[in-house]
Design a protein around this motif. Structure first.
Motif, PDB file in Angstrom:
ATOM      1  N   GLN A  62      81.000  55.638   4.927  1.00  0.00           N
ATOM      2  CA  GLN A  62      81.416  54.832   3.777  1.00  0.00           C
ATOM      3  C   GLN A  62      82.494  53.836   4.204  1.00  0.00           C
ATOM      4  OE1 GLN A  62      78.786  55.313   1.771  1.00  0.00           O
ATOM      5  NE2 GLN A  62      80.227  55.096   0.087  1.00  0.00           N
ATOM      6  N   GLU A  63      83.408  54.280   5.076  1.00  0.00           N
ATOM      7  CA  GLU A  63      84.468  53.392   5.562  1.00  0.00           C
ATOM      8  C   GLU A  63      83.871  52.232   6.363  1.00  0.00           C
ATOM      9  OE1 GLU A  63      88.029  53.523   8.840  1.00  0.00           O
ATOM     10  OE2 GLU A  63      87.686  55.342   7.661  1.00  0.00           O
ATOM     11  N   ASP A  64      82.894  52.540   7.219  1.00  0.00           N
ATOM     12  CA  ASP A  64      82.224  51.498   8.000  1.00  0.00           C
ATOM     13  C   ASP A  64      81.561  50.481   7.071  1.00  0.00           C
ATOM     14  OD1 ASP A  64      82.882  52.817  10.397  1.00  0.00           O
ATOM     15  OD2 ASP A  64      80.993  53.942  10.407  1.00  0.00           O
ATOM     16  N   ARG A  65      80.893  50.980   6.033  1.00  0.00           N
ATOM     17  CA  ARG A  65      80.220  50.092   5.080  1.00  0.00           C
ATOM     18  C   ARG A  65      81.223  49.206   4.339  1.00  0.00           C
ATOM     19  NH1 ARG A  65      74.938  51.861   4.725  1.00  0.00           N
ATOM     20  NH2 ARG A  65      74.644  54.005   5.382  1.00  0.00           N
ATOM     21  N   ALA A  66      82.380  49.766   3.995  1.00  0.00           N
ATOM     22  CA  ALA A  66      83.406  48.987   3.287  1.00  0.00           C
ATOM     23  C   ALA A  66      83.936  47.868   4.187  1.00  0.00           C
ATOM     24  CB  ALA A  66      84.546  49.905   2.842  1.00  0.00           C
ATOM     25  N   ILE A  67      84.181  48.191   5.455  1.00  0.00           N
ATOM     26  CA  ILE A  67      84.673  47.179   6.387  1.00  0.00           C
ATOM     27  C   ILE A  67      83.632  46.087   6.574  1.00  0.00           C
ATOM     28  CG2 ILE A  67      85.275  46.775   8.817  1.00  0.00           C
ATOM     29  CD1 ILE A  67      86.600  49.607   8.729  1.00  0.00           C
ATOM     30  N   VAL A 110      86.083  35.476  12.363  1.00  0.00           N
ATOM     31  CA  VAL A 110      85.189  36.481  11.791  1.00  0.00           C
ATOM     32  C   VAL A 110      84.230  37.016  12.857  1.00  0.00           C
ATOM     33  CG1 VAL A 110      83.342  36.890  10.119  1.00  0.00           C
ATOM     34  CG2 VAL A 110      85.396  35.670   9.423  1.00  0.00           C
ATOM     35  N   GLN A 111      83.754  36.140  13.724  1.00  0.00           N
ATOM     36  CA  GLN A 111      82.876  36.591  14.806  1.00  0.00           C
ATOM     37  C   GLN A 111      83.595  37.623  15.672  1.00  0.00           C
ATOM     38  OE1 GLN A 111      82.027  33.751  17.864  1.00  0.00           O
ATOM     39  NE2 GLN A 111      80.373  34.961  18.726  1.00  0.00           N
ATOM     40  N   ALA A 112      84.832  37.348  16.028  1.00  0.00           N
ATOM     41  CA  ALA A 112      85.612  38.283  16.843  1.00  0.00           C
ATOM     42  C   ALA A 112      85.833  39.599  16.095  1.00  0.00           C
ATOM     43  CB  ALA A 112      86.947  37.657  17.235  1.00  0.00           C
ATOM     44  N   ALA A 113      86.107  39.517  14.792  1.00  0.00           N
ATOM     45  CA  ALA A 113      86.318  40.727  13.992  1.00  0.00           C
ATOM     46  C   ALA A 113      85.051  41.565  13.915  1.00  0.00           C
ATOM     47  CB  ALA A 113      86.801  40.349  12.587  1.00  0.00           C
ATOM     48  N   VAL A 114      83.906  40.914  13.742  1.00  0.00           N
ATOM     49  CA  VAL A 114      82.632  41.643  13.679  1.00  0.00           C
ATOM     50  C   VAL A 114      82.359  42.333  15.010  1.00  0.00           C
ATOM     51  CG1 VAL A 114      80.113  41.368  13.514  1.00  0.00           C
ATOM     52  CG2 VAL A 114      81.602  40.251  11.847  1.00  0.00           C
ATOM     53  N   MET A 115      82.534  41.613  16.106  1.00  0.00           N
ATOM     54  CA  MET A 115      82.294  42.207  17.425  1.00  0.00           C
ATOM     55  C   MET A 115      83.244  43.377  17.681  1.00  0.00           C
ATOM     56  SD  MET A 115      79.679  40.713  18.523  1.00  0.00           S
ATOM     57  CE  MET A 115      79.652  41.461  20.135  1.00  0.00           C
ATOM     58  N   THR A 116      84.501  43.217  17.338  1.00  0.00           N
ATOM     59  CA  THR A 116      85.482  44.288  17.516  1.00  0.00           C
ATOM     60  C   THR A 116      85.114  45.495  16.676  1.00  0.00           C
ATOM     61  OG1 THR A 116      87.241  42.703  18.001  1.00  0.00           O
ATOM     62  CG2 THR A 116      87.933  44.881  17.249  1.00  0.00           C
ATOM     63  N   GLU A 117      84.734  45.255  15.433  1.00  0.00           N
ATOM     64  CA  GLU A 117      84.373  46.357  14.541  1.00  0.00           C
ATOM     65  C   GLU A 117      83.119  47.076  15.024  1.00  0.00           C
ATOM     66  OE1 GLU A 117      84.640  49.194  11.827  1.00  0.00           O
ATOM     67  OE2 GLU A 117      86.182  47.742  12.312  1.00  0.00           O
ATOM     68  N   SER A 120      84.090  49.233  17.954  1.00  0.00           N
ATOM     69  CA  SER A 120      84.878  50.358  17.456  1.00  0.00           C
ATOM     70  C   SER A 120      83.993  51.360  16.723  1.00  0.00           C
ATOM     71  CB  SER A 120      85.970  49.834  16.529  1.00  0.00           C
ATOM     72  OG  SER A 120      86.703  50.882  15.975  1.00  0.00           O
ATOM     73  N   LEU A 121      83.070  50.854  15.920  1.00  0.00           N
ATOM     74  CA  LEU A 121      82.149  51.708  15.167  1.00  0.00           C
ATOM     75  C   LEU A 121      81.325  52.564  16.123  1.00  0.00           C
ATOM     76  CD1 LEU A 121      80.079  50.653  12.166  1.00  0.00           C
ATOM     77  CD2 LEU A 121      78.919  51.675  14.086  1.00  0.00           C
ATOM     78  N   SER A 122      80.814  51.955  17.155  1.00  0.00           N
ATOM     79  CA  SER A 122      80.001  52.673  18.132  1.00  0.00           C
ATOM     80  C   SER A 122      80.821  53.759  18.817  1.00  0.00           C
ATOM     81  CB  SER A 122      79.461  51.682  19.159  1.00  0.00           C
ATOM     82  OG  SER A 122      78.714  52.343  20.133  1.00  0.00           O
ATOM     83  N   LYS A 123      82.033  53.418  19.192  1.00  0.00           N
ATOM     84  CA  LYS A 123      82.908  54.376  19.868  1.00  0.00           C
ATOM     85  C   LYS A 123      83.281  55.527  18.927  1.00  0.00           C
ATOM     86  CE  LYS A 123      86.935  54.269  22.879  1.00  0.00           C
ATOM     87  NZ  LYS A 123      87.997  53.420  23.410  1.00  0.00           N
ATOM     88  N   ARG A 124      83.664  55.186  17.684  1.00  0.00           N
ATOM     89  CA  ARG A 124      84.038  56.213  16.700  1.00  0.00           C
ATOM     90  C   ARG A 124      82.885  57.158  16.419  1.00  0.00           C
ATOM     91  NH1 ARG A 124      86.045  51.980  13.579  1.00  0.00           N
ATOM     92  NH2 ARG A 124      84.363  52.289  12.101  1.00  0.00           N
ATOM     93  N   ALA A 125      81.681  56.590  16.277  1.00  0.00           N
ATOM     94  CA  ALA A 125      80.512  57.418  15.971  1.00  0.00           C
ATOM     95  C   ALA A 125      80.263  58.422  17.086  1.00  0.00           C
ATOM     96  CB  ALA A 125      79.276  56.539  15.771  1.00  0.00           C
ATOM     97  N   GLY A 126      80.376  57.998  18.331  1.00  0.00           N
ATOM     98  CA  GLY A 126      80.180  58.902  19.452  1.00  0.00           C
ATOM     99  C   GLY A 126      81.245  59.984  19.490  1.00  0.00           C
ATOM    100  N   HIS A 127      82.508  59.601  19.279  1.00  0.00           N
ATOM    101  CA  HIS A 127      83.591  60.572  19.288  1.00  0.00           C
ATOM    102  C   HIS A 127      83.442  61.574  18.149  1.00  0.00           C
ATOM    103  CE1 HIS A 127      85.943  58.952  22.536  1.00  0.00           C
ATOM    104  NE2 HIS A 127      85.986  57.746  21.990  1.00  0.00           N
TER     105      HIS A 127
END
Length: 133
Positions: A62-67, A110-117, A120-127
């Motif tokens: 849900q947090e990922d979707r909100a971001i 915004v492009q940089a923010a999307v790439m960063t997110e 981060s999303l991929s890393k968080r999901a794995g962890h």
């Protein structure tokens, strides 16, 4: 402003196919522990790993979707501004170069923010799946 259209399903997707995999007792225990840490069932956990690994779809919290919704709104606002600039130029009006610079900087931000997110999303999901965070 356009409303964001969300697909709402009254019934969950019926899972009609099965995938079988043999694992040892130790492997199953590790999978079960990781699924619990991710607050998922073993089946849902396994399915999320398979689908992500196959590149079918990421599993978002849900947090990922909100971001992502906030980033989408930023992109939409930038698009509106760029359309206004384009209309001005197409109607023969002059546009101050700073307007173009500001819009270009916003697109890059915004492009940089999307790439960063996404990283981060991929890393968080794995962890999270491994119970590390």
């Amino acid at each position: 402003m356009d409303d964001v259209k969300l697909e709402v399903r009254l019934e969950p997707d019926r899972k009609e196919r099965m995938v079988h995999a043999r694992v040892s007792a130790d492997e199953y225990a590790a999978i079960e522990k990781a699924a619990q840490a991710a607050d998922m069932t073993v089946s849902g956990f396994f399915r999320s790993l398979i689908l992500e690994g196959a590149g079918v779809r990421p599993i978002l919290t849900q947090e990922d979707r909100a971001i992502m919704a906030l980033l989408l709104e930023d992109m939409r606002a930038i698009g509106v501004n760029l359309n206004q600039v384009a209309r001005s130029i197409n109607s023969g009006k002059s546009v101050h170069p700073s307007e173009l610079d500001i819009n270009l900087a916003n697109v890059q931000r915004v492009q940089a923010a999307v790439m960063t997110e996404l990283r981060s999303l991929s890393k968080r999901a794995g962890h999270k799946r491994r119970g590390e965070g």
